[in-house]
Scaffold this motif. Sequence first.
Motif, PDB file in Angstrom:
ATOM      1  N   ARG A   1      -1.812  -6.602  16.965  1.00  0.00           N
ATOM      2  CA  ARG A   1      -2.334  -5.260  16.366  1.00  0.00           C
ATOM      3  C   ARG A   1      -2.006  -4.892  14.880  1.00  0.00           C
ATOM      4  NH1 ARG A   1       0.429  -0.787  15.589  1.00  0.00           N
ATOM      5  NH2 ARG A   1       2.553  -1.579  16.345  1.00  0.00           N
TER       6      ARG A   1
ATOM      7  N   ARG B   1      -4.670  -6.345  12.943  1.00  0.00           N
ATOM      8  CA  ARG B   1      -5.821  -5.933  13.058  1.00  0.00           C
ATOM      9  C   ARG B   1      -6.023  -4.754  12.348  1.00  0.00           C
ATOM     10  NH1 ARG B   1      -5.363  -7.064  18.689  1.00  0.00           N
ATOM     11  NH2 ARG B   1      -4.590  -4.839  19.044  1.00  0.00           N
ATOM     12  N   GLN B   2      -4.813  -3.920  12.190  1.00  0.00           N
ATOM     13  CA  GLN B   2      -4.754  -2.701  11.261  1.00  0.00           C
ATOM     14  C   GLN B   2      -4.913  -3.182   9.572  1.00  0.00           C
ATOM     15  OE1 GLN B   2      -1.291  -0.960  12.473  1.00  0.00           O
ATOM     16  NE2 GLN B   2      -2.302   0.500  14.068  1.00  0.00           N
TER      17      GLN B   2
ATOM     18  N   ARG C   1      -6.397  -5.647   8.561  1.00  0.00           N
ATOM     19  CA  ARG C   1      -7.748  -6.294   8.054  1.00  0.00           C
ATOM     20  C   ARG C   1      -8.462  -5.005   7.676  1.00  0.00           C
ATOM     21  NH1 ARG C   1     -10.814  -8.498  13.242  1.00  0.00           N
ATOM     22  NH2 ARG C   1     -10.880  -6.330  13.726  1.00  0.00           N
TER      23      ARG C   1
END
Length: 263
Positions: A30, A33-34, A36
């Motif tokens: 998670r 992903r943030q 990115r």
Amino acid sequence: MSTTASTPTPLRPAPAGVLSPARTLATAARVLRQLRHDPRTIALLILIPCVMLFLLRYVFDGSPRTFDTIGASLLGIFPLITMFLVTSIATLRERTSGTLERLLALPMGKGDLIAGYALAFGALAIVQSALATGLALWFLDLDVTGSAWLLLLVALLDALLGTALGLFVSAFAASEFQAVQFMPAVIFPQLLLCGLFTPRDAMHPALEALSDVLPMSYAVDGMNEVLKHTDMTSTFVRDVLIVAGCALLVLGLGAATLRRRTA
């Protein structure tokens, strides 16, 4: 005919001290992903240490030996500083946005959260350290006597130490500005006392004693061991173990300070 109303089973927190690989990996995924979707943070993490080393090399263009002397030390210090800044600010955003509040309401242990954050930023630290080490050795011609792999190991441990310190201090900041304000208190004293500017044994005895308990001192010592010796020395092993131990200790303190903002 009577009916019994069913009540939802409350979520139970994870057992204290027990890490779940699944929860840890989910937290790390998670966070990655943030990150990115935050190209400025990625640029700060990956490019700034390389840019600083590049500038330093050509600041001492007329004195390559000076770059060789301090370049190895700064190869460990730059990743530590950037990882400290990015980790403290990114974690604080999670706190102030309420994300950590919601996660702590789930059956997830504090250790899972801290380990997940450390794993995510640690993955970025590997990329950061590898790029900075490769740039210094093969493009900027940093001359070291020891193995490039040992140099990379110290740089990576320094970046992980910066990650751990950033996670820890984020618990005591109420805003991103306050998180940045911790840098003079946490990083600058270590920078002055680590032996980069003058040998630690040439300092005032009180300051030398203080430097002996600061982890950045051993990060610089480890880099200097690689700079001067072809083989892995006992001093190098001691330095690496101390830096790694400090990172684990600070991560443990970070888990202990992880708490909900509201009751």
